[in-house]
Design a protein around this motif. Structure first.
Motif, PDB file in Angstrom:
ATOM      1  N   VAL A   1      36.665  47.710  47.747  1.00  0.00           N
ATOM      2  CA  VAL A   1      37.004  46.832  48.641  1.00  0.00           C
ATOM      3  C   VAL A   1      35.895  45.655  48.670  1.00  0.00           C
ATOM      4  CG1 VAL A   1      37.464  46.687  51.154  1.00  0.00           C
ATOM      5  CG2 VAL A   1      38.428  48.789  49.820  1.00  0.00           C
ATOM      6  N   ILE A   2      34.681  45.965  48.695  1.00  0.00           N
ATOM      7  CA  ILE A   2      33.639  45.054  48.999  1.00  0.00           C
ATOM      8  C   ILE A   2      33.813  43.990  48.011  1.00  0.00           C
ATOM      9  CG2 ILE A   2      31.191  44.615  48.710  1.00  0.00           C
ATOM     10  CD1 ILE A   2      30.582  47.220  50.125  1.00  0.00           C
ATOM     11  N   ASP A   3      34.329  44.177  46.544  1.00  0.00           N
ATOM     12  CA  ASP A   3      34.460  43.145  45.758  1.00  0.00           C
ATOM     13  C   ASP A   3      35.614  42.432  45.812  1.00  0.00           C
ATOM     14  OD1 ASP A   3      32.064  43.787  44.210  1.00  0.00           O
ATOM     15  OD2 ASP A   3      33.533  44.924  42.933  1.00  0.00           O
ATOM     16  N   GLN A   4      36.624  43.183  46.638  1.00  0.00           N
ATOM     17  CA  GLN A   4      38.060  42.451  46.930  1.00  0.00           C
ATOM     18  C   GLN A   4      37.537  41.240  48.058  1.00  0.00           C
ATOM     19  OE1 GLN A   4      40.359  45.965  47.630  1.00  0.00           O
ATOM     20  NE2 GLN A   4      41.828  45.046  46.360  1.00  0.00           N
ATOM     21  N   LEU A   5      36.829  41.744  48.991  1.00  0.00           N
ATOM     22  CA  LEU A   5      36.292  40.989  50.045  1.00  0.00           C
ATOM     23  C   LEU A   5      35.669  39.776  49.819  1.00  0.00           C
ATOM     24  CD1 LEU A   5      35.721  43.525  52.896  1.00  0.00           C
ATOM     25  CD2 LEU A   5      37.440  42.003  53.042  1.00  0.00           C
ATOM     26  N   LYS A   6      34.764  39.838  48.581  1.00  0.00           N
ATOM     27  CA  LYS A   6      33.857  38.855  48.191  1.00  0.00           C
ATOM     28  C   LYS A   6      34.933  37.845  47.550  1.00  0.00           C
ATOM     29  CE  LYS A   6      29.594  41.102  47.685  1.00  0.00           C
ATOM     30  NZ  LYS A   6      28.557  41.395  46.561  1.00  0.00           N
ATOM     31  N   LYS A   7      35.911  38.483  46.663  1.00  0.00           N
ATOM     32  CA  LYS A   7      36.767  37.684  45.984  1.00  0.00           C
ATOM     33  C   LYS A   7      37.817  36.625  47.195  1.00  0.00           C
ATOM     34  CE  LYS A   7      37.495  40.227  41.946  1.00  0.00           C
ATOM     35  NZ  LYS A   7      38.486  41.193  41.197  1.00  0.00           N
ATOM     36  N   LEU A   8      37.948  37.569  47.930  1.00  0.00           N
ATOM     37  CA  LEU A   8      38.594  36.412  49.269  1.00  0.00           C
ATOM     38  C   LEU A   8      37.821  35.569  49.708  1.00  0.00           C
ATOM     39  CD1 LEU A   8      40.670  39.384  51.253  1.00  0.00           C
ATOM     40  CD2 LEU A   8      41.686  37.606  49.694  1.00  0.00           C
TER      41      LEU A   8
ATOM     42  N   ILE B   1      42.561  40.355  56.212  1.00  0.00           N
ATOM     43  CA  ILE B   1      41.102  40.627  56.090  1.00  0.00           C
ATOM     44  C   ILE B   1      40.754  42.238  57.052  1.00  0.00           C
ATOM     45  CG2 ILE B   1      38.697  40.278  56.868  1.00  0.00           C
ATOM     46  CD1 ILE B   1      39.755  37.261  56.290  1.00  0.00           C
ATOM     47  N   TYR B   2      41.628  42.221  57.884  1.00  0.00           N
ATOM     48  CA  TYR B   2      41.437  43.304  58.975  1.00  0.00           C
ATOM     49  C   TYR B   2      41.847  44.504  58.093  1.00  0.00           C
ATOM     50  CZ  TYR B   2      42.179  46.547  62.902  1.00  0.00           C
ATOM     51  OH  TYR B   2      42.139  47.643  63.625  1.00  0.00           O
ATOM     52  N   SER B   3      42.910  44.498  57.414  1.00  0.00           N
ATOM     53  CA  SER B   3      43.471  45.681  56.389  1.00  0.00           C
ATOM     54  C   SER B   3      42.475  46.193  55.656  1.00  0.00           C
ATOM     55  CB  SER B   3      44.706  45.296  55.813  1.00  0.00           C
ATOM     56  OG  SER B   3      45.283  46.155  55.309  1.00  0.00           O
ATOM     57  N   GLN B   4      41.802  45.078  55.111  1.00  0.00           N
ATOM     58  CA  GLN B   4      40.762  45.456  53.974  1.00  0.00           C
ATOM     59  C   GLN B   4      39.600  46.047  54.646  1.00  0.00           C
ATOM     60  OE1 GLN B   4      41.032  45.091  50.365  1.00  0.00           O
ATOM     61  NE2 GLN B   4      43.245  44.356  50.935  1.00  0.00           N
ATOM     62  N   LEU B   5      39.008  45.374  55.626  1.00  0.00           N
ATOM     63  CA  LEU B   5      38.016  45.966  56.501  1.00  0.00           C
ATOM     64  C   LEU B   5      38.073  47.558  56.889  1.00  0.00           C
ATOM     65  CD1 LEU B   5      36.568  42.870  58.453  1.00  0.00           C
ATOM     66  CD2 LEU B   5      35.752  43.720  56.482  1.00  0.00           C
ATOM     67  N   ARG B   6      39.358  47.637  57.342  1.00  0.00           N
ATOM     68  CA  ARG B   6      39.742  49.106  57.806  1.00  0.00           C
ATOM     69  C   ARG B   6      39.572  50.127  56.835  1.00  0.00           C
ATOM     70  NH1 ARG B   6      41.493  51.064  62.582  1.00  0.00           N
ATOM     71  NH2 ARG B   6      42.953  52.366  61.467  1.00  0.00           N
TER      72      ARG B   6
ATOM     73  N   VAL C   1      46.112  35.812  47.294  1.00  0.00           N
ATOM     74  CA  VAL C   1      45.363  36.688  48.208  1.00  0.00           C
ATOM     75  C   VAL C   1      46.165  38.327  47.942  1.00  0.00           C
ATOM     76  CG1 VAL C   1      45.031  37.620  50.808  1.00  0.00           C
ATOM     77  CG2 VAL C   1      44.566  35.214  49.986  1.00  0.00           C
ATOM     78  N   ILE C   2      47.389  38.138  48.162  1.00  0.00           N
ATOM     79  CA  ILE C   2      48.090  39.421  47.785  1.00  0.00           C
ATOM     80  C   ILE C   2      47.795  39.986  46.388  1.00  0.00           C
ATOM     81  CG2 ILE C   2      50.344  40.358  47.076  1.00  0.00           C
ATOM     82  CD1 ILE C   2      51.412  38.400  49.452  1.00  0.00           C
ATOM     83  N   SER C   3      47.501  39.082  45.428  1.00  0.00           N
ATOM     84  CA  SER C   3      47.123  39.639  44.033  1.00  0.00           C
ATOM     85  C   SER C   3      45.934  40.427  44.161  1.00  0.00           C
ATOM     86  CB  SER C   3      47.306  38.545  43.088  1.00  0.00           C
ATOM     87  OG  SER C   3      46.552  38.909  41.835  1.00  0.00           O
ATOM     88  N   ILE C   4      45.050  39.678  45.014  1.00  0.00           N
ATOM     89  CA  ILE C   4      43.498  40.246  45.032  1.00  0.00           C
ATOM     90  C   ILE C   4      43.761  41.671  45.779  1.00  0.00           C
ATOM     91  CG2 ILE C   4      41.462  40.056  46.314  1.00  0.00           C
ATOM     92  CD1 ILE C   4      41.501  37.119  45.434  1.00  0.00           C
ATOM     93  N   ALA C   5      44.295  41.876  46.770  1.00  0.00           N
ATOM     94  CA  ALA C   5      44.655  42.885  47.566  1.00  0.00           C
ATOM     95  C   ALA C   5      45.382  44.146  46.801  1.00  0.00           C
ATOM     96  CB  ALA C   5      45.499  42.701  48.909  1.00  0.00           C
ATOM     97  N   GLU C   6      46.302  43.711  45.928  1.00  0.00           N
ATOM     98  CA  GLU C   6      46.744  44.911  45.179  1.00  0.00           C
ATOM     99  C   GLU C   6      45.915  45.329  43.977  1.00  0.00           C
ATOM    100  OE1 GLU C   6      50.257  42.504  43.575  1.00  0.00           O
ATOM    101  OE2 GLU C   6      51.428  43.195  45.312  1.00  0.00           O
ATOM    102  N   HIS C   7      44.858  45.024  43.803  1.00  0.00           N
ATOM    103  CA  HIS C   7      43.934  45.447  42.842  1.00  0.00           C
ATOM    104  C   HIS C   7      43.022  46.367  43.517  1.00  0.00           C
ATOM    105  CE1 HIS C   7      45.371  42.088  40.537  1.00  0.00           C
ATOM    106  NE2 HIS C   7      45.211  42.903  39.453  1.00  0.00           N
ATOM    107  N   VAL C   8      43.305  47.082  44.578  1.00  0.00           N
ATOM    108  CA  VAL C   8      42.769  48.030  45.368  1.00  0.00           C
ATOM    109  C   VAL C   8      42.114  49.188  44.516  1.00  0.00           C
ATOM    110  CG1 VAL C   8      44.319  49.459  46.257  1.00  0.00           C
ATOM    111  CG2 VAL C   8      42.278  49.096  47.511  1.00  0.00           C
ATOM    112  N   ASN C   9      43.125  49.832  43.625  1.00  0.00           N
ATOM    113  CA  ASN C   9      42.776  50.869  42.652  1.00  0.00           C
ATOM    114  C   ASN C   9      41.897  50.297  41.501  1.00  0.00           C
ATOM    115  OD1 ASN C   9      44.314  52.576  44.366  1.00  0.00           O
ATOM    116  ND2 ASN C   9      46.123  52.186  43.138  1.00  0.00           N
ATOM    117  N   HIS C  10      41.760  49.206  41.188  1.00  0.00           N
ATOM    118  CA  HIS C  10      41.091  48.697  40.159  1.00  0.00           C
ATOM    119  C   HIS C  10      39.600  48.081  40.359  1.00  0.00           C
ATOM    120  CE1 HIS C  10      44.795  49.177  37.900  1.00  0.00           C
ATOM    121  NE2 HIS C  10      45.336  48.254  38.775  1.00  0.00           N
ATOM    122  N   THR C  11      39.544  47.782  41.810  1.00  0.00           N
ATOM    123  CA  THR C  11      38.162  47.207  42.072  1.00  0.00           C
ATOM    124  C   THR C  11      37.717  47.853  43.606  1.00  0.00           C
ATOM    125  OG1 THR C  11      36.830  45.236  42.485  1.00  0.00           O
ATOM    126  CG2 THR C  11      39.303  44.973  43.163  1.00  0.00           C
TER     127      THR C  11
END
Length: 188
Positions: free
Chosen positions: A83-90, A133-138, A71-81
């Protein structure tokens, strides 16, 4: 809990047992089966883990930490993808019935009364995940509430239940897209 340090052989027993618990449940897999499948003496098992309750707790801690790393690995890629794609991955990481979250999800139902410390490991992960998830949605919308994050987690758990109770593939992506479109639409 302080860092969990286990000998290599104990980790092998944990890995074998995670697979057994994942596919057969916490109550149907006993110590005899664990030691047989792990090819260790029962005394060695008790030397490492002391009890089945402590062992299940350790298995869930190991599983939780491995999943948190993903999950942290997915969240750390915020600059590379985005947020919607990150949430889908989660979402898809957590709805995979062969994935790591399934054991923690299963623990919520199977360990509460019999293995309360193990149950708490699963509950703590759900709380951590909801915060993530809340952090990503924000990032998508400042006005989202913690309830939106809880709803996202409920969608994950509902998808798991649907996948378990049906031979028919559910349209997970449509449900997820609808939720995310709602969040983005309310952003404007």
């Amino acid at each position: 809990m302080p860092n969990l340090v286990l000998p290599t052989r104990a980790i092998e027993v944990v890995n074998t047992s995670i697979h057994l618990f994942h596919h057969h449940g916490f109550h149907t897999v006993g110590i005899d089966r664990i030691v047989k499948e792990s090819k260790i003496p029962k005394a060695t098992f008790y030397n490492y883990f002391h009890s089945k309750e402590r062992f299940i707790e350790i298995c869930l801690i190991v599983q939780k930490e491995r999943l948190k790393e993903k999950v942290i690995s997915i969240a750390e890629h915020v600059n590379h993808t985005n947020v919607i794609d990150q949430l889908k991955k989660l979402y898809f990481l957590h709805t995979d019935l062969e994935g790591q979250y399934y054991l923690l999800f299963k623990a919520i139902f199977e360990t509460k009364l019999t293995y309360p410390k193990a149950y708490q490991v699963a509950v703590r992960y759900k709380t951590w995940l909801t915060n993530e998830i809340y952090s990503q949605l924000r990032t998508l919308k400042n006005e989202v509430t913690f309830q939106d994050a809880k709803l996202f987690l409920y969608m994950i758990e509902g998808a798991i239940i649907q996948l378990l109770s049906s031979n028919v593939a559910i349209e997970q992506e449509k449900v997820l897209d609808c939720f995310l479109e709602g969040v983005v639409a309310n952003k404007k």
